[in-house]
Each structure stands twice: as C-alpha cells, then as structure tokens.
Design a protein around this motif. Structure first.
Motif, short mmCIF file in Angstrom:
data_model
loop_
_atom_site.label_atom_id
_atom_site.label_comp_id
_atom_site.label_asym_id
_atom_site.label_seq_id
_atom_site.Cartn_x
_atom_site.Cartn_y
_atom_site.Cartn_z
N LEU A 217 4.37 40.73 37.88
CA LEU A 217 3.58 39.49 36.85
C LEU A 217 4.20 39.66 35.70
CD1 LEU A 217 0.01 39.74 37.94
CD2 LEU A 217 1.78 37.91 38.37
N VAL A 218 4.41 41.04 34.95
CA VAL A 218 5.09 41.17 33.67
C VAL A 218 6.47 40.54 33.97
CG1 VAL A 218 5.99 42.78 32.17
CG2 VAL A 218 3.64 43.09 33.18
N ASP A 219 7.22 40.76 34.71
CA ASP A 219 8.50 40.25 34.84
C ASP A 219 8.48 38.70 34.82
OD1 ASP A 219 9.53 42.65 34.98
OD2 ASP A 219 10.06 42.66 37.00
N GLN A 220 7.64 38.26 35.54
CA GLN A 220 7.57 36.77 35.72
C GLN A 220 6.98 36.13 34.20
OE1 GLN A 220 4.16 35.14 37.92
NE2 GLN A 220 5.16 33.42 38.40
N SER A 221 6.29 36.80 33.75
CA SER A 221 5.56 36.32 32.29
C SER A 221 6.91 36.28 31.28
CB SER A 221 4.45 37.27 31.82
OG SER A 221 4.11 36.73 30.46
N VAL A 222 7.48 37.20 31.30
CA VAL A 222 8.74 37.40 30.23
C VAL A 222 9.73 36.29 30.82
CG1 VAL A 222 10.84 38.93 29.69
CG2 VAL A 222 8.42 40.20 30.16
N ALA A 223 10.22 36.19 31.79
CA ALA A 223 11.06 35.22 32.21
C ALA A 223 10.56 33.80 31.96
CB ALA A 223 11.30 35.34 33.82
N ASN A 224 9.16 33.66 32.18
CA ASN A 224 8.81 32.34 31.85
C ASN A 224 8.77 32.05 30.30
OD1 ASN A 224 8.21 31.83 34.56
ND2 ASN A 224 6.09 32.04 34.36
N ASN A 225 8.40 32.88 29.72
CA ASN A 225 8.39 32.61 28.05
C ASN A 225 9.88 32.64 27.51
OD1 ASN A 225 5.61 32.89 27.72
ND2 ASN A 225 5.86 34.72 28.05
N TRP A 226 10.75 33.47 28.36
CA TRP A 226 12.08 33.43 27.94
C TRP A 226 12.78 32.09 28.10
CZ3 TRP A 226 15.52 36.91 25.35
CH2 TRP A 226 16.80 36.57 25.34
N SER A 227 12.49 31.27 29.24
CA SER A 227 12.96 30.15 29.56
C SER A 227 12.31 29.01 28.60
CB SER A 227 12.62 29.73 30.97
OG SER A 227 13.20 30.81 31.89
N ALA A 228 11.29 29.23 28.36
CA ALA A 228 10.64 28.26 27.48
C ALA A 228 11.05 28.30 26.10
CB ALA A 228 8.82 28.72 27.37
N LEU A 229 11.49 29.28 25.51
CA LEU A 229 12.29 29.52 24.07
C LEU A 229 13.67 28.75 24.28
CD1 LEU A 229 11.86 33.13 23.02
CD2 LEU A 229 10.66 31.09 21.94
N LYS A 230 14.24 28.97 25.53
CA LYS A 230 15.44 28.48 25.74
C LYS A 230 15.42 26.78 25.62
CE LYS A 230 18.31 31.97 25.93
NZ LYS A 230 19.01 32.22 24.86
N VAL A 231 14.16 26.43 26.34
CA VAL A 231 14.03 25.07 26.22
C VAL A 231 13.94 24.53 24.93
CG1 VAL A 231 12.53 23.28 27.16
CG2 VAL A 231 13.49 24.96 28.81
N ALA A 232 12.70 25.17 24.38
CA ALA A 232 12.31 24.87 22.79
C ALA A 232 13.77 24.75 21.96
CB ALA A 232 11.35 25.69 22.29
N LYS A 233 14.54 25.69 22.03
CA LYS A 233 15.67 25.67 20.95
C LYS A 233 16.53 24.38 21.58
CE LYS A 233 15.83 30.60 20.33
NZ LYS A 233 16.61 31.81 20.57
N ALA A 234 17.00 24.28 22.64
CA ALA A 234 17.45 23.05 23.10
C ALA A 234 16.89 21.81 22.67
CB ALA A 234 17.78 23.07 24.63
N GLY A 235 15.54 21.68 23.02
CA GLY A 235 14.81 20.33 22.45
C GLY A 235 14.95 20.32 20.85
#
Length: 327
Positions: free
Chosen positions: A198-216
């Motif tokens: 769950l920790v790995d999943q949470s980190v990966a999800n938040n990491w992806s969300a950051l990438k999407v926000a930066k691209a946005g």
C-alpha cells in the motif's frame, strides 16, 4: 493534520483566485453586453446577439455566486484545520523538495513511512509472542540463597535451594497458546507485506499525480497564450463587423477555461507534493522547518520518569513543556 491544513490553504487560495477570475469575467461580459446594445441601436447586429450576451452575463453572475460560495466553504474548512480564518492568500510558498525519481521515493518511504514502521513493530511484537509461548513449554529453573545472623552479628546459618519445575499436563492449553501466537505472527507478517504494498502504491499514485499536474501547468500556459491571442483577434475582427457577439463570447470563454485549468493544475501540484511527502513519512514539522514546538518523546520521558509531583522541579518543567505545546 498537516496535510489537512495544507489542502485547506491551497483550496482557499484556489477559491480566491477563482472568485477574482469570475469577477473579471463578469465585468468583461458586461462590457460586451453594453457594446452589443450600442451596435444593435445602430443596426449592426440583431436582437439575438444582445440576448446571447444577456444570457452569458446571467451565467457569469451565477458562476460568480458559486465561486463565492466555494470560498466561504473553504474558509470554514481552513478554520477547522488551523483554528483561525485565513487572511488573503496571494501567493503560494515555495514547494518543498521531493526525491528526483520514483525509485528513490519508494526507497525513502520504505525507510520512513509511519504506517510501515508501525507494521514492522507489530510484526516484531508477534515474533516475541511466539518466543514467549514456546518458552512456556520448557522447564523453569530457580535458585535462591539465604544467610542468617545471630544477635551478635555472627553468621549462624546459610541456605541454598534449587527448584526445577515443568508442566506435565496442561490440557492442551500450552500448545494452543503456541498455535495462537503463531497465527498472530502470520497475521502480522501478512499485514506488514500488505502495508509495504500500500505504501508503494500510495507513493506511485502521488508521484504520477505530480507528473500530471506539472504537465497540466505547462499545457495550460500554452493554452492561455493561444486563447489570449485568439480573443484579442476576435474582438478586433468583431469591431470591424466580421465577427459576431457570439464569436467574442466564445473566445472569452475559451480564455476563462484556460485560466481555470491553470489554477486547478497549480493547486493539484501543491496538494500532490505534500501528499507525496505524507506517503514518504516526511510531512513533519521538523522536516518542513516550521519552527513550532513539537512533542519530544525523550524530553517528556525525562520529565515524568520519576513521577514528579506538581510542585517539584521536574513537575514544573513538565508543566512548562505542556504549556508550550498548548496542553
């Protein structure tokens, strides 16, 4: 708690910027409506164009009211999170640093995440429980020694005893206790593995969300530039009679949408950064350098380990510590 406060801060800032954007939009559409009425008076456009502008103005007024309501809700949420209403939030502070790669972020989370640390300690306790249950099956050896003295202080007797005890029959209670402890150990180990996943999943999800926000944010900047050029051009063409009022209003709406997208992406970037820090176990007062008094376990232990009364020096130090923490 810190993440709740951060999100409340970001939401208030987004709501304030949205209200400002809606107010500007309302003023612009009001000007467009006045211009449409003037052009209608001289016969350049029809009543339909005026009605379209009036409809857009009403929609803009409704959107402004909704944005103001969202701001009020955000202010209340901010008060719940921090204990006070916010002042005008103009600029967001600099973002804290995060790991450069996803692998580095996951490695840091595995070392620092609080939930994972709790799961590790729980698994360790379960391991010790199994050892304790199995130890109860073994014999117990006790030894004691004694010495006696007469009234003159001379040694007059000594004693030494050794006791070996072993449970012969427990009705299956001892073996059952071992099985229970082993089952608890298995549950704790499974919970530890699940916590790591769950920790790995949470980190990966938040990491992806950051990438999407930066691209946005990058995409929104380009969209704003293009929409601004298009809006300026359409307004100029409308003044020459080659564009309708609807064309101007549509171009203005495209510009508004681009600015909305930029604000939303920026808010997601900030919220996502702090959410990533939380999943890493780094969203703390000390790591962020907030300069606030914090609960220090060692300090508190030193203050209470000898059970001080309220009037002792240790008790006064404890009272002072609790007062600094607002207790």
């Amino acid at each position: 708690m810190l993440l709740t406060a951060v999100n409340a801060f970001v939401d208030v800032r987004l709501a304030q910027e949205t209200v400002s954007l809606r107010q500007n939009n309302y003023r612009l559409i009001s000007q467009e409506l006045d211009a449409a009425k003037a052009r209608f008076e001289v016969g350049e456009i029809t009543q339909t164009d005026v009605a379209i502008a009036q409809s857009r103005l009403a929609a803009s007024r409704a959107n402004l009211a909704a944005a103001e309501g969202t701001l009020l809700v955000g202010r209340e949420a901010y008060k719940v999170a921090t204990g006070a209403y916010p002042n005008d939030v103009v600029n967001l502070p600099a973002l804290p640093e995060v790991p450069d790669t996803l692998d580095a972020a996951i490695a840091l989370a595995r070392a620092s995440n609080v939930d994972l640390a709790v799961a590790r300690h729980t698994a360790k306790i379960a391991d010790l429980g199994v050892q304790s249950a199995r130890a109860a099956l073994r014999p117990t050896l006790k030894a004691s020694a004694s010495a006696g003295y007469d009234d003159g202080g001379d040694l007059d007797s000594t004693g030494l005893s050794v006791t070996l005890s072993q449970t012969i029959y427990s009705g299956g209670a001892s073996a059952s206790a071992v099985r229970l402890a082993v089952n608890g150990q298995n549950r704790a180990q499974a919970a530890l593995r699940q916590a790591a996943v769950l920790v790995d999943q949470s980190v990966a999800n938040n990491w992806s969300a950051l990438k999407v926000a930066k691209a946005g944010i990058d995409a929104a900047k380009l969209q704003i530039e293009a929409s601004q050029i298009a809006y300026n051009g359409v307004r100029e063409e409308a003044s020459l009679g080659s564009r309708t009022t609807l064309d101007v209003l549509n171009a203005e709406q495209d510009l508004l949408d681009a600015k909305d997208a930029s604000l939303s992406a920026e808010s997601r970037l900030y919220s996502g950064t702090y959410a990533l820090l939380a999943s890493l176990g780094m969203l703390t007062v000390d790591h962020l350098g907030l300069g606030m008094p914090t609960y220090d376990v060692s300090t508190y232990y030193d203050a209470v380990k000898n059970a001080p009364i309220s009037q002792s020096a240790q008790g006064k130090r404890l009272d002072k510590l609790l007062k600094s923490l607002g207790k």
